[in-house]
Design an enzyme around this catalytic site. Structure first.
Site, short mmCIF file in Angstrom:
data_model
loop_
_atom_site.label_atom_id
_atom_site.label_comp_id
_atom_site.label_asym_id
_atom_site.label_seq_id
_atom_site.Cartn_x
_atom_site.Cartn_y
_atom_site.Cartn_z
N ASP A 550 0.84 -1.20 0.00
CA ASP A 550 0.00 0.00 0.00
C ASP A 550 0.87 1.25 0.00
O ASP A 550 2.03 1.23 0.41
CB ASP A 550 -0.90 -0.01 1.24
CG ASP A 550 -2.21 0.73 1.03
OD1 ASP A 550 -2.27 1.57 0.11
OD2 ASP A 550 -3.16 0.48 1.78
N GLU A 553 3.32 5.19 -3.68
CA GLU A 553 3.58 6.31 -4.61
C GLU A 553 4.99 6.94 -4.44
O GLU A 553 5.51 7.38 -5.47
CB GLU A 553 2.51 7.38 -4.44
CG GLU A 553 1.13 6.98 -4.86
CD GLU A 553 0.42 6.06 -3.87
OE1 GLU A 553 -0.50 5.34 -4.26
OE2 GLU A 553 0.80 6.08 -2.68
N ASP A 627 -7.99 4.58 -3.57
CA ASP A 627 -9.11 4.88 -2.68
C ASP A 627 -10.17 5.72 -3.38
O ASP A 627 -10.43 6.87 -3.03
CB ASP A 627 -8.60 5.57 -1.42
CG ASP A 627 -7.64 4.70 -0.64
OD1 ASP A 627 -7.69 3.47 -0.80
OD2 ASP A 627 -6.82 5.24 0.12
#
Length: 945
Positions: A550, A553, A627
């Site tokens: 997760d 980035e 998300d």
């Protein structure tokens, strides 16, 4: 004597002018353009790396970087090529590609083996450089421009949320962000691709950043020049105005700029309206970028341009354009409800460029040592994507269990919650293969420990064993984040492998009361190995099957500005974060993949990651769309997002079915309310779509996402979701064969219509339909209470309704039935689809009969792929294929001799042949009266239909 001197001078000049300004090395041709000006390429290197893949490097100096690409993999065989001079041009030829390079300007033209042009750089080469210095390192901002033919469409660039399909003439900023995955690759309907090998912030299309709205003359609501009227209402229920002020920009996009909101303004029940006129100083099409969270609407001259919602902490973007004339006023109104807490909003624009310039293909990057790009070609877009994977690495055959159903929520807080959920699925006979343990299973102050909190997970090993005993697998969330002072943080820190800016700035996260931590440097080989060692020791050794990476980035601080994000991940082991901004997820996945394969060379790696980059497919990854929000607009945007991601060469993609971030109306929905009605319908429609994504996965915030928590068993929502779950499993022979083709044939599962129907120009901009494999046309329903939707049936044959067998002609657009419980699904004429038995998990009933549906009207073929399902033995040739071929003229099906074998193979099979024709429509999974049963033992059989 003068004559002798004159002849000598002429001779010297002649020799000088005839000297070659190019050279051939063992693997490349280097050209030093004679007319290179400032900020243009001083040297250009053409390197054939494959008969149909050409690397082009361009340097602002006369030397080239020797750094290895992070994106590409070494190719084993050298490519034979020839060079010949043709006047002022060089012709470099491989067996299948010709490249023409101007020795004057360096302009490059790519051609097929017969000299037919495919793609040409812009006049004078289209290359430009601008000096940049970061952290004491001198480098270049770079740009490369190509001419684009009027008839082509362009796809790829990763996964973005503006609901755009064809990127011809579009702009896209390429950086990584939650819900945004940037891959610098495009594929053209003219059957070529371009891979831009740069890791910094980049832009496709217009190289300029979007500018503030003060580029216009601005007028407030009263007509006074200077800015728009901003009305701040702090209580939306009684319209209480907190303040009114004039603003010349709307720029509240990150944690820094939101400081410019009125001091003391309470956002919890707020509404802000900007209104007035904008007057451009030039004419043409202005392109607007709306950055939004909360409920946002914007009008231009009374025309609604966007109506959006996103949760306050996770903004998104909308794009629109407007044709304007210089000196004319255009009324603008932006109405924004932040929806709780401090939120984010922004409006920016790009001024017009000439249409032919806008339609050029352009890549710009903020920082690099030089320009590096790869041109690749083929006879189809599938060919081009195959070249891409030749260059950047093959995608694996995913474990068969990964192609089944994934149940997740944010989050299972205890061992009992996870175990009881899996038990409930099994008791209700809802097929499932995978259950997910999301974040915060650790002790609250030990993020990065990779250890379960024993108070909530008293027997984590027993829980994992329980999952396995119930014929399922478990995925666990593993972040690259570590709290200050924890054991694992210290292990990284002592080697200099932690990003320290967040520590130095004492940034606290959102876990009460707020903890200081940061991310490890995935660009460091040693750090990657340590990360694997930690999760191997604490998780893999206990039996965890797969990894959820997760925030890759990396999202060290959500909603930080781009500049501060660079500071937070600086420096990397390879250099400045400005230069290596976009490839963190690639390097992070590399460490997990290589670590697990070294620890256990047998079992297939599975990684779910929130960010991605070119080359990710070689590391056993699936990327999900982050998300996203619980809106119909977000659902629709996922269709084109998933298609373009898949057409970026990365075949495995998924999303949070139902949306992750939930609108408050759904959080508070009660039985019988309109909100509950819409919530169930939204999840039902999204579930129908999700069953035909490469990975079938449910996830999201409260309300809980298990189908029995969404609706009771007798509700249409429950019935529909169960139907599509079971349909997915019945289609497993088809789906797993597609997964085999991903590896063996470099296939793409989720397919833009242009991949299969590029000669039908009507499909080029369709982003709400796609092919799932070669046979199934998937048409999601994305409007509330819709019971019909328009479907375009591509030309080149007809289509069968999957549910009824009804035949429809291709080349037409029709409004088709879409009842609540069914999404429009059609089968291409001339298809063969293998369908298995009802099963509860993917490796149940391995030897059960398989129904072979033959959709007649055209010749058809299908290759049934089988292997053991969990190991890498297929890489060594342990798999089997059975070719099915239908002849329309003979009305016969040939089941070919089996090719290959593997130890666990079912040698004797029963196939039940079901013919579907215009005259005899048959519903899939329905009753077929004239089915023919064949006992197959591996030898060729011909079946008359």
């Amino acid at each position: 004597m003068k004559q002798v001197f004159l002849f000598l001078l002429i001779g010297i000049l002649a020799v000088s002018c005839s000297q070659k300004n190019w050279e051939k090395t063992q693997d490349a041709v280097i050209v030093y353009p004679q007319k290179a000006g400032e900020q243009q390429a001083q040297a250009i290197k053409i390197t054939p790396v494959h008969d149909e893949i050409i690397k082009v490097s361009a340097s602002a100096t006369k030397s080239f970087s020797t750094k290895e690409s992070l994106i590409t993999v070494p190719l084993e065989e050298a490519v034979s090529f020839q060079v010949e001079e043709d006047g002022e041009n060089l012709i470099i030829s491989t067996a299948k590609t010709k490249v023409e390079v101007s020795t004057l300007t360096g302009e490059v033209l790519f051609m097929d083996e017969n000299g037919n042009p495919i793609l040409q750089e812009k006049e004078d080469g289209g290359k430009s450089f601008g000096p940049i210095e970061v952290d004491g390192v001198s480098a270049w901002s770079t740009r490369q421009v190509f001419e684009s033919s009027d008839d082509e469409a362009l796809y790829g660039l990763g996964q973005h949320q503006a609901d755009e399909m064809n990127y011809k003439g579009k702009n896209e900023e390429l950086f990584q962000y939650n819900t945004k995955v940037s891959v610098p690759f495009i594929v053209s309907t003219n059957n070529y691709g371009l891979l831009w090998d740069n890791y910094s912030l980049s832009r496709f299309g217009d190289p300029r950043p979007y500018g503030q709205i003060d580029q216009f003359k601005l007028y407030d609501a009263e007509g006074n020049e200077g800015g728009l009227t901003a009305t701040y209402i702090d209580n939306n229920e009684n319209d209480h105005v907190y303040t009114i002020r004039t603003e010349s920009t709307i720029d509240y996009e990150n944690l820094e700029t939101i400081e410019n909101f009125p001091e003391g303004f309470d956002f919890n029940h707020a509404r802000i309206v900007w209104e007035g006129d904008i007057e451009p100083t030039e004419s043409g099409i202005f392109r607007f970028l709306l950055y939004y969270a909360g409920y946002t609407k914007i009008w231009v001259n009374g025309e609604l341009m966007a109506d959006k919602w996103r949760t306050a902490w996770n903004p998104s973007v909308a794009k629109f354009q407007y044709d304007m004339k210089a000196g004319e006023k255009y009324h603008v109104k932006l109405d924004w409800i932040p929806d709780g807490g401090v939120s984010y909003i922004g409006l920016k624009a790009l001024s017009p460029v000439e249409p032919d310039v806008q339609n050029d293909i352009s890549f710009y990057s903020e920082m690099g040592d030089q320009i590096d790009y790869f041109f690749m070609k083929g006879n189809s877009m599938d060919d081009v994507i195959s070249r891409y994977r030749t260059l950047t690495g093959k995608a694996q055959v995913m474990p068969k269990w990964a192609m089944g159903f994934w149940q997740s929520r944010e989050r299972y807080k205890t061992q009992e919650e996870l175990e009881s959920t899996l038990k409930e699925f099994r008791e209700r006979e809802i097929p499932i293969d995978n259950i997910v343990q999301d974040w915060s299973y650790w002790e609250v102050d030990k993020w990065g420990s990779q250890e379960f909190d024993k108070a909530r997970f008293p027997d984590a090993k027993g829980m994992i064993d329980m999952v396995h005993d119930n014929n399922a697998r478990i995925l666990i969330s593993v972040w690259p984040k570590f709290y200050l002072g924890t054991e694992h943080y210290n292990e990284f820190d002592k080697n200099g492998w932690m990003y320290k800016q967040a520590i130095n700035d004492s940034i606290r996260d959102w876990i009460y009361p707020g903890y200081i931590g940061s991310f490890y440097d995935a660009y460091s080989e040693g750090a990657r190995k340590l990360f694997w060692e930690q999760i191997n020791e604490h998780l893999y050794s206990m039996g965890i099957d797969s990894w959820w990476l997760d925030a890759t980035e990396p999202d060290i601080l959500s909603n930080a500005s781009i500049d501060y994000r660079k500071e937070l991940m600086n420096p990397t082991a390879l250099g400045s974060s400005t230069q290596y901004f976009n490839a963190f997820a690639l390097m992070n996945a590399k460490g997990i993949y290589e670590g697990q394969r070294e620890e256990n060379p047998k079992d297939r790696v599975f990684i779910l990651t929130r960010s991605g980059f070119a080359g990710m497919q070689r590391y056993g990854t699936t990327t999900w769309s982050g998300d996203i929000g619980t809106t119909w607009e977000d659902m629709k945007a996922q269709i084109s997002a998933g298609i373009n991601f898949s057409m970026s060469g990365l075949p495995y993609w998924t999303m949070d079915i139902g949306g992750f971030c939930v609108q408050k109306k759904f959080e508070r929905a009660t039985e019988g309310s309109e909100a509950m009605k819409e919530w169930r319908e939204l999840n039902t429609r999204w579930y129908q779509f999700g069953a035909f994504a490469p990975l079938f996965r449910v996830h999201g915030q409260y309300p809980y996402r298990e189908i029995y928590n969404i609706a009771p068993v007798n509700h249409p929502a429950y019935k529909s979701m169960l139907y599509y779950n079971k349909l997915r499993y019945r289609l497993m022979p088809y789906i797993y064969s597609l997964t085999g083709a991903v590896y063996h044939d470099d296939y793409t599962i989720m397919r833009g219509l242009a991949m299969d129907f590029s000669d039908d120009r009507r499909v080029l901009n369709i982003g709400d339909q796609f092919m799932f494999g070669q046979s199934l046309l998937v048409c999601p329903v994305y409007e509330y209470e819709a019971t019909k939707r328009d479907v375009y049936f591509p030309n080149n044959g007809g289509w069968y309704n999957l549910y009824t067998g009804e035949f429809l002609a291709g080349g037409q657009k029709l409004s088709v039935e879409a009842p609540y419980e069914r999404m429009p699904l059609f089968v291409r004429e001339g298809s063969i689809i293998p369908v298995g038995p009802e099963i509860q998990y993917t490796d149940e009933k391995k030897g059960a009969p398989i129904d072979i549906y033959v959709y007649t009207g055209k010749d058809a073929s299908f290759k049934l792929y089988e292997d053991e399902g969990t190991t890498y033995a297929y890489e060594g040739g342990e798999f089997s294929t059975i070719e099915f071929s239908y002849s329309e003229s003979d009305n016969s099906l040939v089941i070919g001799a089996r090719n290959g074998e593997y130890p666990e193979m079912v040698k004797n099979r029963e196939f039940r042949i079901i013919k579907v024709s215009r005259e005899q429509p048959v519903a899939m999974l329905g009753k077929a009266n004239d089915a023919k049963t064949v006992n197959y033992q591996g030898e060729k059989i011909t079946v008359e239909l």
